[in-house]
Design an enzyme around this catalytic site. Structure first.
Site, PDB file in Angstrom:
ATOM      1  N   LYS A 150       0.898  -1.219   0.131  1.00 15.80           N
ATOM      2  CA  LYS A 150      -0.030   0.038   0.156  1.00 15.80           C
ATOM      3  C   LYS A 150       0.831   1.156  -0.112  1.00 15.80           C
ATOM      4  O   LYS A 150       1.699   1.514   0.696  1.00 15.80           O
ATOM      5  CB  LYS A 150      -0.982   0.001   1.349  1.00 15.80           C
ATOM      6  CG  LYS A 150      -1.896   1.200   1.388  1.00 15.80           C
ATOM      7  CD  LYS A 150      -2.531   0.753   2.598  1.00 15.80           C
ATOM      8  CE  LYS A 150      -3.480   2.199   2.868  1.00 15.80           C
ATOM      9  NZ  LYS A 150      -4.271   2.300   3.975  1.00 15.80           N
ATOM     10  N   CYS A 151       0.759   2.223  -0.918  1.00 17.86           N
ATOM     11  CA  CYS A 151       1.372   3.142  -1.103  1.00 17.86           C
ATOM     12  C   CYS A 151       0.518   4.652  -1.229  1.00 17.86           C
ATOM     13  O   CYS A 151      -0.299   4.694  -1.888  1.00 17.86           O
ATOM     14  CB  CYS A 151       2.318   3.403  -2.542  1.00 17.86           C
ATOM     15  SG  CYS A 151       3.631   2.031  -2.513  1.00 17.86           S
TER      16      CYS A 151
END
Length: 109
Positions: free
Chosen positions: A107-108
């Protein structure tokens, strides 16, 4: 999975398959592929991220990276704008992970 002339195994996006295959020459090659010429601050962050990941099996938060820059290189460079200048493509966490030989972040932000 692919293998390049340095005999390193990466996924299709260029992230190392095995954390332990990483070394400074590989980091330079990965940074070059991202259009980055590594400097002292890059190296400080790369080694910190690798140590943090090895201990906690996760990446540090962006604010932690900014704090590391601030502690080692002063208030002027200790901000998100400077961090983005260091790692300008994609997200900071994706680029630093790739160059540090870590898996692509799930998850960025």
């Amino acid at each position: 999975m692919k293998q390049d002339q340095f005999n390193i195994n990466t996924d299709l996006e260029g992230y190392l398959i095995n954390f332990e295959d990483w070394n400074s020459k590989i980091a330079i090659k990965l940074a070059n592929s991202e259009g980055i010429k590594l400097n002292k601050i890059h190296w400080d962050l790369i080694y910190f991220v690798r140590m943090f990941y090895k201990e906690y099996k996760m990446l540090p938060k962006i604010q932690t990276l900014i704090s590391i820059i601030t502690l080692k290189h002063g208030q002027i460079k200790g901000n998100s704008r400077y961090l983005i200048k260091l790692f300008p493509k994609k997200s900071v966490t994706q680029q630093i992970s790739k160059i540090a030989g870590l898996p692509k972040p799930k998850k960025c932000l």
